[in-house]
Design a protein around this motif. Structure first.
Motif, short mmCIF file in Angstrom:
data_model
loop_
_atom_site.label_atom_id
_atom_site.label_comp_id
_atom_site.label_asym_id
_atom_site.label_seq_id
_atom_site.Cartn_x
_atom_site.Cartn_y
_atom_site.Cartn_z
N LEU A 69 12.60 29.34 -25.16
CA LEU A 69 11.39 28.77 -25.77
C LEU A 69 10.70 27.84 -24.78
O LEU A 69 11.35 27.22 -23.93
CB LEU A 69 11.74 27.97 -27.03
N GLN A 72 6.97 23.11 -25.50
CA GLN A 72 6.17 22.82 -26.70
C GLN A 72 6.85 23.38 -27.94
O GLN A 72 6.87 22.72 -28.99
CB GLN A 72 4.75 23.38 -26.56
N GLU A 73 7.43 24.57 -27.83
CA GLU A 73 8.14 25.16 -28.97
C GLU A 73 9.42 24.38 -29.28
O GLU A 73 9.73 24.12 -30.45
CB GLU A 73 8.46 26.63 -28.69
N THR A 76 8.48 21.30 -31.08
CA THR A 76 8.09 21.55 -32.47
C THR A 76 9.32 21.40 -33.37
O THR A 76 9.27 20.75 -34.41
CB THR A 76 7.47 22.95 -32.63
N SER A 128 6.06 24.77 -39.38
CA SER A 128 5.89 25.50 -38.13
C SER A 128 7.21 25.69 -37.40
O SER A 128 7.45 26.73 -36.79
CB SER A 128 4.85 24.82 -37.24
N LEU A 132 8.71 29.34 -36.55
CA LEU A 132 9.03 29.63 -35.16
C LEU A 132 10.47 30.11 -35.01
O LEU A 132 10.74 31.12 -34.35
CB LEU A 132 8.81 28.37 -34.31
N LYS A 136 11.62 33.90 -33.80
CA LYS A 136 12.40 34.06 -32.57
C LYS A 136 13.85 34.44 -32.85
O LYS A 136 14.68 34.45 -31.95
CB LYS A 136 12.36 32.77 -31.74
#
Length: 172
Positions: A69, A72-73, A76, A128, A132, A136
């Motif tokens: 990832l 930024q992910e 999150t 979010s 996410l 994934k």
């Protein structure tokens, strides 16, 4: 001074989070809170949301850091599990004025990604993060308590005074 862990949070990382929270409870509207932020702060300074233990953070952080990832992910998810990330520190300081001086270790210097943005106000990241992790295919590999927390409905965040975030150094 807290000799905390990096790249994974430690017991001292959480002690630092509690110490900051207890100090900020004393702030009033006439106070100014100066915050110095640099890369690495995500692990060095932490206060998990209720229901999450240090072992959950360690397991989740290891999974995220080896998942491919983007930062930024990863942030999150970190922000959804933390009371200090994603603007949480600034919300704790309310009603005081918050001024942050930030040194970036992230390409492009997105303030919300540096140390997971403790003074960068952002919306609740729970939905979010959950989406996410499902997209994934990481959801089933998460600790049970992490999945439970991310499935909870949270109350809306209380409005807070907008912090001043100043980038004073970066990779360029």
């Amino acid at each position: 001074v807290f000799l905390a862990g990096h790249p994974h949070p430690s017991r001292a990382s959480i002690e630092a989070g509690y110490a900051a929270m207890n100090l900020l409870k004393k702030c009033g509207s006439e106070d100014v809170v100066w915050v110095l932020i640099s890369g690495g702060g995500s692990a060095l300074f932490e206060l998990p949301v209720p229901g999450i233990e240090l072992d959950d953070l360690l397991e989740t952080n290891a999974l995220l850091l080896h998942s491919g990832l983007s930062i930024q992910e990863v942030n999150t998810v970190r922000g959804a599990l933390s009371q200090v990330k994603a603007g949480g520190l600034a919300r704790m300081a309310h009603p005081a004025r918050v001024v942050s001086l930030i040194i970036s270790d992230v390409i492009g210097d997105p303030l919300g990604s540096i140390a997971s943005g403790p003074t960068v106000l952002s919306p609740d990241r729970c939905n979010s993060a959950r989406q996410l992790l499902m997209d994934k295919d990481l959801w089933p590999r998460l600790p049970k308590r992490v999945r439970a927390v991310l499935n909870q409905t949270r109350p809306p965040r209380v409005k807070t005074r907008r912090p001043t975030n100043k980038l004073i150094g970066g990779n360029q």
